[in-house]
Write a protein that holds these residues in place. Structure first.
Motif, PDB file in Angstrom:
ATOM      1  N   GLU A 158       4.308  22.459 -13.849  1.00  0.00           N
ATOM      2  CA  GLU A 158       2.846  22.684 -14.564  1.00  0.00           C
ATOM      3  C   GLU A 158       1.882  23.024 -13.468  1.00  0.00           C
ATOM      4  O   GLU A 158       0.559  23.036 -13.925  1.00  0.00           O
ATOM      5  CB  GLU A 158       2.515  21.894 -15.532  1.00  0.00           C
ATOM      6  N   LYS A 159       1.894  22.778 -12.225  1.00  0.00           N
ATOM      7  CA  LYS A 159       0.947  22.443 -11.173  1.00  0.00           C
ATOM      8  C   LYS A 159      -0.281  21.685 -11.523  1.00  0.00           C
ATOM      9  O   LYS A 159      -1.555  22.095 -11.281  1.00  0.00           O
ATOM     10  CB  LYS A 159       0.161  24.156 -11.125  1.00  0.00           C
ATOM     11  N   LYS A 160       0.304  20.737 -11.914  1.00  0.00           N
ATOM     12  CA  LYS A 160      -0.853  19.676 -12.419  1.00  0.00           C
ATOM     13  C   LYS A 160      -1.494  19.073 -11.052  1.00  0.00           C
ATOM     14  O   LYS A 160      -2.533  18.501 -11.168  1.00  0.00           O
ATOM     15  CB  LYS A 160      -0.253  18.336 -13.064  1.00  0.00           C
ATOM     16  N   TYR A 161      -1.151  19.229  -9.909  1.00  0.00           N
ATOM     17  CA  TYR A 161      -1.439  18.860  -8.730  1.00  0.00           C
ATOM     18  C   TYR A 161      -2.605  19.615  -8.185  1.00  0.00           C
ATOM     19  O   TYR A 161      -3.496  19.166  -7.313  1.00  0.00           O
ATOM     20  CB  TYR A 161      -0.304  18.935  -7.726  1.00  0.00           C
ATOM     21  N   LEU A 162      -3.021  20.566  -8.955  1.00  0.00           N
ATOM     22  CA  LEU A 162      -4.290  21.386  -8.579  1.00  0.00           C
ATOM     23  C   LEU A 162      -5.483  20.964  -9.385  1.00  0.00           C
ATOM     24  O   LEU A 162      -6.716  21.214  -8.992  1.00  0.00           O
ATOM     25  CB  LEU A 162      -4.041  22.915  -9.233  1.00  0.00           C
ATOM     26  N   ASP A 163      -5.167  19.894  -9.885  1.00  0.00           N
ATOM     27  CA  ASP A 163      -6.304  19.363 -10.890  1.00  0.00           C
ATOM     28  C   ASP A 163      -7.027  18.073  -9.734  1.00  0.00           C
ATOM     29  O   ASP A 163      -6.217  17.500  -9.366  1.00  0.00           O
ATOM     30  CB  ASP A 163      -5.911  18.330 -12.091  1.00  0.00           C
ATOM     31  N   LYS A 164      -8.196  18.259  -9.589  1.00  0.00           N
ATOM     32  CA  LYS A 164      -8.923  17.356  -8.731  1.00  0.00           C
ATOM     33  C   LYS A 164      -8.794  15.833  -9.046  1.00  0.00           C
ATOM     34  O   LYS A 164      -9.082  14.907  -8.233  1.00  0.00           O
ATOM     35  CB  LYS A 164     -10.588  17.893  -8.593  1.00  0.00           C
ATOM     36  N   ASN A 165      -8.639  15.681 -10.212  1.00  0.00           N
ATOM     37  CA  ASN A 165      -8.521  14.083 -10.603  1.00  0.00           C
ATOM     38  C   ASN A 165      -7.095  13.760 -10.512  1.00  0.00           C
ATOM     39  O   ASN A 165      -6.939  12.560 -10.924  1.00  0.00           O
ATOM     40  CB  ASN A 165      -9.021  14.140 -12.250  1.00  0.00           C
ATOM     41  N   ALA A 166      -6.143  14.536 -10.086  1.00  0.00           N
ATOM     42  CA  ALA A 166      -4.869  13.938  -9.848  1.00  0.00           C
ATOM     43  C   ALA A 166      -4.706  12.775  -8.848  1.00  0.00           C
ATOM     44  O   ALA A 166      -5.184  12.948  -7.842  1.00  0.00           O
ATOM     45  CB  ALA A 166      -3.888  15.195  -9.307  1.00  0.00           C
ATOM     46  N   SER A 167      -4.044  11.888  -9.287  1.00  0.00           N
ATOM     47  CA  SER A 167      -3.997  10.778  -8.473  1.00  0.00           C
ATOM     48  C   SER A 167      -2.676   9.839  -8.867  1.00  0.00           C
ATOM     49  O   SER A 167      -1.882  10.112  -9.997  1.00  0.00           O
ATOM     50  CB  SER A 167      -5.271   9.789  -8.699  1.00  0.00           C
ATOM     51  N   LEU A 168      -2.229   8.885  -7.961  1.00  0.00           N
ATOM     52  CA  LEU A 168      -1.138   8.160  -8.160  1.00  0.00           C
ATOM     53  C   LEU A 168      -1.273   7.276  -9.565  1.00  0.00           C
ATOM     54  O   LEU A 168      -0.297   7.213 -10.307  1.00  0.00           O
ATOM     55  CB  LEU A 168      -1.041   7.062  -7.088  1.00  0.00           C
ATOM     56  N   SER A 169      -2.528   6.841  -9.586  1.00  0.00           N
ATOM     57  CA  SER A 169      -2.735   6.163 -10.863  1.00  0.00           C
ATOM     58  C   SER A 169      -2.886   6.775 -12.315  1.00  0.00           C
ATOM     59  O   SER A 169      -2.028   6.516 -13.217  1.00  0.00           O
ATOM     60  CB  SER A 169      -4.133   5.288 -10.790  1.00  0.00           C
ATOM     61  N   ASN A 170      -3.556   8.005 -12.131  1.00  0.00           N
ATOM     62  CA  ASN A 170      -3.187   8.932 -13.522  1.00  0.00           C
ATOM     63  C   ASN A 170      -1.875   9.256 -13.823  1.00  0.00           C
ATOM     64  O   ASN A 170      -1.544   9.417 -14.952  1.00  0.00           O
ATOM     65  CB  ASN A 170      -4.141  10.122 -13.244  1.00  0.00           C
ATOM     66  N   LEU A 171      -1.037   9.666 -12.625  1.00  0.00           N
ATOM     67  CA  LEU A 171       0.417  10.035 -13.026  1.00  0.00           C
ATOM     68  C   LEU A 171       1.134   8.906 -13.358  1.00  0.00           C
ATOM     69  O   LEU A 171       1.864   9.165 -14.148  1.00  0.00           O
ATOM     70  CB  LEU A 171       0.905  10.637 -11.551  1.00  0.00           C
ATOM     71  N   ALA A 172       0.763   7.862 -13.055  1.00  0.00           N
ATOM     72  CA  ALA A 172       1.725   6.511 -13.314  1.00  0.00           C
ATOM     73  C   ALA A 172       1.395   6.334 -14.828  1.00  0.00           C
ATOM     74  O   ALA A 172       2.407   5.914 -15.661  1.00  0.00           O
ATOM     75  CB  ALA A 172       1.304   5.225 -12.424  1.00  0.00           C
ATOM     76  N   LYS A 173      -0.006   6.645 -15.004  1.00  0.00           N
ATOM     77  CA  LYS A 173      -0.293   6.126 -16.671  1.00  0.00           C
ATOM     78  C   LYS A 173       0.552   7.279 -17.709  1.00  0.00           C
ATOM     79  O   LYS A 173       0.969   7.048 -18.734  1.00  0.00           O
ATOM     80  CB  LYS A 173      -1.571   6.519 -16.748  1.00  0.00           C
ATOM     81  N   GLU A 174       0.426   8.570 -17.022  1.00  0.00           N
ATOM     82  CA  GLU A 174       1.145   9.409 -17.885  1.00  0.00           C
ATOM     83  C   GLU A 174       2.661   9.183 -18.049  1.00  0.00           C
ATOM     84  O   GLU A 174       3.366   9.530 -19.189  1.00  0.00           O
ATOM     85  CB  GLU A 174       1.008  10.820 -17.184  1.00  0.00           C
ATOM     86  N   CYS A 175       3.354   8.730 -17.118  1.00  0.00           N
ATOM     87  CA  CYS A 175       4.824   8.384 -16.951  1.00  0.00           C
ATOM     88  C   CYS A 175       5.026   6.911 -17.636  1.00  0.00           C
ATOM     89  O   CYS A 175       6.070   6.520 -17.754  1.00  0.00           O
ATOM     90  CB  CYS A 175       5.056   8.124 -15.736  1.00  0.00           C
ATOM     91  N   ALA A 176       3.659   6.119 -17.928  1.00  0.00           N
ATOM     92  CA  ALA A 176       3.922   4.871 -18.665  1.00  0.00           C
ATOM     93  C   ALA A 176       4.458   3.913 -17.774  1.00  0.00           C
ATOM     94  O   ALA A 176       5.499   3.297 -18.130  1.00  0.00           O
ATOM     95  CB  ALA A 176       4.661   5.176 -19.901  1.00  0.00           C
TER      96      ALA A 176
END
Length: 262
Positions: A158-176
């Protein structure tokens, strides 16, 4: 008696005239000679003065000519040395520019050879590992590992890496999950830390856009930074240079030249 006296008087006068005449002639002659000598001496003195003046003038002109000749020689030498220095500088500049182009072109070709031209700098999407590989991280629950890998696959698709707010913490939250588990999974399966992983995805996307859409090659670096999730053009250029060992400008130049030749 009177006749005798007259004759005697006449004789005396004649004798006196005879005696006086040669002396007067000699005196006149000597006077003439003296006058001529004085005139000659005066003439010689004047000629000497004139000659001295001419000689002094000639010496002065000769000295001026020598100085002028010396100055011309110096000017000629300086001109030659300056010309040689300029030519050497131009040759060095041309040689340096040529070597830089050759160097950057070599780097570009190396990157092209590493990957196929059809998908240059394109990172394949995450493929889930077999169930056996999920157990490689013994200190993390395999179900959590599987969940994180699914999240990473979605993150790439989904190319979420293009979001400027993409980060390790945000991705960890999405993955619970927590950042520690997320970081370990990325390090293990992607063979790099999350920051490098994120930058690679963004840079691969940028090069893919340039390859597929020629119009974007004329877009500003800041514009490309905004499109690929970087905050600034400087950050984009720095990370691009670190990854490909070539600046975005030179990469685009080589890309355009390569496409024209083909």
């Amino acid at each position: 008696m009177r006749i005798f006296l007259s004759v005697l008087f006449l004789s005396a006068i004649s004798f006196q005239a005879f005696i006086r005449s040669p002396f007067q002639t000699i005196y006149a002659s000597n006077k003439s000679i003296s006058s001529s000598l004085v005139t000659h001496l005066k003439s010689s003195t004047q000629d000497q003065i004139i000659w001295n003046k001419k000689l002094e003038k000639a010496n002065k002109e000769n000295s001026n000519l020598r100085q002028l000749h010396t100055w011309e020689k110096r000017l000629y030498s300086v001109t030659i040395v300056t010309t040689l220095i300029i030519l050497a500088g131009l040759m060095h500049l041309v040689f340096t520019t040529h070597m830089k182009k050759k160097y950057y072109k070599g780097l570009y070709l190396q990157e092209i050879k590493k990957q196929e031209i059809q998908n240059s700098f394109h990172r394949p999407e995450t493929i889930l590992h077999s169930e056996e590989n999920i157990f490689e991280l013994t200190d993390i629950n395999p179900l959590i590992v599987e969940s994180i890998l699914h999240s990473l696959e979605t993150f790439e698709k989904e190319k979420k890496y293009l979001d400027k707010n993409a980060s390790l913490s945000n991705l960890a939250k999405e993955c619970a999950t927590n950042t520690s588990y997320m970081s370990k999974v990325v390090n293990h399966y992607k063979k790099q830390n999350f920051a490098s992983y994120l930058n690679d995805l963004r840079l691969n996307h940028a090069t893919e856009l340039w390859r597929k859409n020629p119009k974007l090659r004329y877009k500003s670096i800041q514009g490309m930074a905004d499109m690929t999730g970087f905050n600034t053009a400087q950050s984009f250029s720095k990370k691009f240079n670190e990854k490909y060992k070539i600046s975005p400008t030179h990469f685009l130049k080589n890309l355009n030249q390569n496409i024209k030749k083909s």
